[in-house]
Design a protein around this motif. Structure first.
Motif, PDB file in Angstrom:
ATOM      1  N   ASP A 127       0.850  -1.192   0.000  1.00  0.00           N
ATOM      2  CA  ASP A 127       0.000   0.000   0.000  1.00  0.00           C
ATOM      3  C   ASP A 127       0.887   1.243   0.000  1.00  0.00           C
ATOM      4  O   ASP A 127       1.174   1.813   1.050  1.00  0.00           O
ATOM      5  N   ALA A 128       1.323   1.642  -1.161  1.00  0.00           N
ATOM      6  CA  ALA A 128       2.305   2.722  -1.271  1.00  0.00           C
ATOM      7  C   ALA A 128       1.802   4.048  -0.711  1.00  0.00           C
ATOM      8  O   ALA A 128       2.593   4.879  -0.261  1.00  0.00           O
ATOM      9  N   ALA A 129       0.488   4.265  -0.742  1.00  0.00           N
ATOM     10  CA  ALA A 129      -0.063   5.544  -0.281  1.00  0.00           C
ATOM     11  C   ALA A 129      -0.477   5.518   1.184  1.00  0.00           C
ATOM     12  O   ALA A 129      -0.397   6.539   1.872  1.00  0.00           O
ATOM     13  N   GLY A 130      -0.913   4.365   1.689  1.00  0.00           N
ATOM     14  CA  GLY A 130      -1.560   4.331   2.997  1.00  0.00           C
ATOM     15  C   GLY A 130      -0.694   3.927   4.167  1.00  0.00           C
ATOM     16  O   GLY A 130      -1.175   3.893   5.301  1.00  0.00           O
ATOM     17  N   GLU A 131       0.583   3.610   3.929  1.00  0.00           N
ATOM     18  CA  GLU A 131       1.466   3.272   5.038  1.00  0.00           C
ATOM     19  C   GLU A 131       2.691   4.178   4.986  1.00  0.00           C
ATOM     20  O   GLU A 131       3.040   4.721   3.934  1.00  0.00           O
ATOM     21  N   GLY A 132       3.320   4.377   6.132  1.00  0.00           N
ATOM     22  CA  GLY A 132       4.499   5.228   6.158  1.00  0.00           C
ATOM     23  C   GLY A 132       4.854   5.646   7.573  1.00  0.00           C
ATOM     24  O   GLY A 132       4.404   5.041   8.550  1.00  0.00           O
ATOM     25  N   ILE A 133       5.656   6.690   7.664  1.00  0.00           N
ATOM     26  CA  ILE A 133       6.093   7.200   8.962  1.00  0.00           C
ATOM     27  C   ILE A 133       5.362   8.507   9.229  1.00  0.00           C
ATOM     28  O   ILE A 133       5.544   9.507   8.530  1.00  0.00           O
ATOM     29  N   LEU A 134       4.525   8.465  10.233  1.00  0.00           N
ATOM     30  CA  LEU A 134       3.624   9.566  10.556  1.00  0.00           C
ATOM     31  C   LEU A 134       4.277  10.516  11.556  1.00  0.00           C
ATOM     32  O   LEU A 134       4.886  10.081  12.529  1.00  0.00           O
ATOM     33  N   ALA A 201       5.536   4.716  12.874  1.00  0.00           N
ATOM     34  CA  ALA A 201       5.569   3.945  11.640  1.00  0.00           C
ATOM     35  C   ALA A 201       4.333   3.062  11.612  1.00  0.00           C
ATOM     36  O   ALA A 201       4.170   2.187  12.468  1.00  0.00           O
ATOM     37  N   VAL A 202       3.455   3.277  10.613  1.00  0.00           N
ATOM     38  CA  VAL A 202       2.099   2.751  10.730  1.00  0.00           C
ATOM     39  C   VAL A 202       1.485   2.542   9.351  1.00  0.00           C
ATOM     40  O   VAL A 202       2.012   3.014   8.336  1.00  0.00           O
ATOM     41  N   TRP A 203       0.341   1.870   9.310  1.00  0.00           N
ATOM     42  CA  TRP A 203      -0.366   1.610   8.061  1.00  0.00           C
ATOM     43  C   TRP A 203      -1.763   2.208   8.127  1.00  0.00           C
ATOM     44  O   TRP A 203      -2.188   2.774   9.131  1.00  0.00           O
TER      45      TRP A 203
END
Length: 339
Positions: A127-134, A201-203
Motif C-alpha cells: 500500500d504505497a499511499a496508505g502506510e508510512g512514517i507519521l 511507523a504505521v499503516w
C-alpha cells in the motif's frame, strides 16, 4: 479482507487481538475440522474474525453475499472474535481456533519463524499511499534524516518496525541512531498525540484517523520508503488440505469484491453504522477512499511476489529482527493449482 503498481490495497483488517482469542465462543480443537453434520451433505464452517464496520467482508456479511458464494461449495462462515494483529491470529490458526486470517508479509515472516500451522494463499501488493512514517504537524521533522535521536513508535516484528528500518536503510542511517518504542498499534494513537513519541511507523488502518484529523502527515510514505510490505491472506494448513474447493471459492470472492471496492470505495465504508467509534467520517473518509482507490486487488501469489517476499525475509535477517532468513516460499499455496 479488509481486502483495504500493480498495487493491490488490502481492505480487510488484520486479525484477532490476544484478548479476543481468550474469549472465542465455541472455539477449540475441532474433531471434524470445522465441518458440521456428517456425511456427504455436511456443511463446512469457515472460521473468520468478525470484519467490523468496513471492508469487503463487512459488506459480504451484511448482504449475505459471502455465505451465498461459499454455499456453492457447501460451506458457510462463522464469524468469531474480532479483527486485530496477525500474530495472535497465527497462534489461533496453529491452535485450530481459526481458519482464515489476514496480515502483512512482515508480521507473517515473524510468525512463520514459530513453527506455523498455516500457509498464505493470496497477495495484495504494498500500500504505497496508505502506510508510512507519521509525524505531527509542527514537529520539525521534515525528512527521514530528522528522525535521528528521536523516538519512533513501531509494532515489534511487524509493519511498523519494517517501515522504520527500511526507511533508515534507504537513507543510509544506522538503525541504532533512532530509538524504537515498541507499542501495540491500538494503543499508540494516545501516546503519539501526547507527544511521548516523535513519530509513528504505521499503516492505513491507524493512519487514516490521524491524517484525517488534519494534525498529522507522512514524512515518508510507502513509495518513498520503497516498501515491499504485501498484505496476505492465510489459511490453516489442515483446512486447506481438507477443503481446497472452499479456499478457492473464498479467493474468488475476495478477488472480485476487492476489485469492486477499488472502483467504489465509499460503498465499503460504514457498512453497519455511520456513527460511533467504528465509523469513518469527515476528512478521514476522504483519506480512506483515496487510499483504497489507489490500491489494488486480492490476487494469486506469483513468482514476482515470491521474489519480493524473499527480499523482505533477507532484510529482516540482516536487521536481526529474525535470527535467520525465513523461507517464505515453503509456506505458500498456489491457489490456481489447489486441488
Amino acid at each position: 479482507m479488509n481486502v483495504t503498481r500493480p498495487l493491490r490495497k488490502a481492505a480487510l483488517p488484520a486479525l484477532l487481538t490476544a484478548t479476543a482469542l481468550l474469549a472465542l465462543p465455541g472455539c477449540g480443537t475441532s474433531g471434524d475440522d470445522g465441518a458440521t453434520g456428517s456425511g456427504a451433505g455436511s456443511t463446512v464452517t469457515v472460521r473468520i474474525p468478525d470484519p467490523g464496520n468496513s471492508g469487503v467482508l463487512a459488506l459480504g456479511k451484511k448482504d449475505g453475499s459471502l455465505d451465498k458464494a461459499l454455499g456453492k461449495v457447501g460451506a458457510k462462515v462463522r464469524w468469531t472474535g474480532s479483527a486485530g494483529p496477525f500474530a495472535p491470529a497465527a497462534q489461533a490458526m496453529n491452535a485450530d481456533q481459526l481458519d482464515i486470517a489476514t496480515g502483512s508479509i512482515t508480521s507473517g515472516i515473524t510468525s512463520l519463524a514459530q513453527r506455523p500451522g498455516f500457509k498464505f494463499f493470496t497477495a495484495v501488493a504494498p500500500d504505497a499511499a496508505g502506510e508510512g512514517i507519521l509525524v505531527r504537524d509542527g514537529s520539525g521533522i521534515e525528512s527521514v534524516a530528522d528522525l535521528v535521536g528521536r523516538k519512533v513508535a513501531v509494532n515489534q516484528g511487524g509493519t511498523g518496525e519494517y517501515l522504520l528500518l527500511k526507511a533508515l536503510a534507504k537513507a543510509g542511517i544506522p538503525a541504532d541512531r533512532v530509538e524504537r518504542v515498541y507499542l501495540r498499534p491500538d494503543q499508540t494513537a494516545a501516546v503519539f498525540n501526547a507527544g511521548k513519541v516523535d513519530a509513528w511507523a504505521v499503516w492505513a488502518t491507524y493512519a487514516v484517523a490521524e491524517i484525517g484529523s488534519g494534525k498529522a502527515r507522512f514524512v515518508a510514505d510507502g513509495t518513498a520508503i520503497g516498501s515491499d510490505n504485501y498484505s496476505l491472506n492465510a489459511v490453516r494448513t489442515d483446512f486447506a488440505e481438507q477443503h481446497p474447493e472452499v479456499v478457492k471459492a473464498l479467493y474468488r470472492y475476495l478477488h472480485e469484491a476487492s476489485a469492486e471496492e477499488k472502483r467504489d470505495p465509499a460503498a465499503y465504508l460504514n457498512v453497519f453504522t455511520d456513527v460511533g467509534p467504528t465509523a469513518v467520517t469527515g476528512r478521514a473518509k476522504e483519506v480512506q477512499t483515496g487510499f483504497t482507490a489507489q490500491g489494488g486487488t486480492v490476487d494469486p501469489i506469483g513468482p514476482e511476489d515470491i521474489t519480493r517476499f524473499k527480499g523482505v525475509a533477507a532484510f529482516y535477517a540482516e536487521q536481526k529482527v529474525t535470527r535467520t532468513e525465513v523461507d517464505v516460499a515453503a509456506h505458500l499455496l498456489d491457489i490456481e493449482k489447489l486441488t
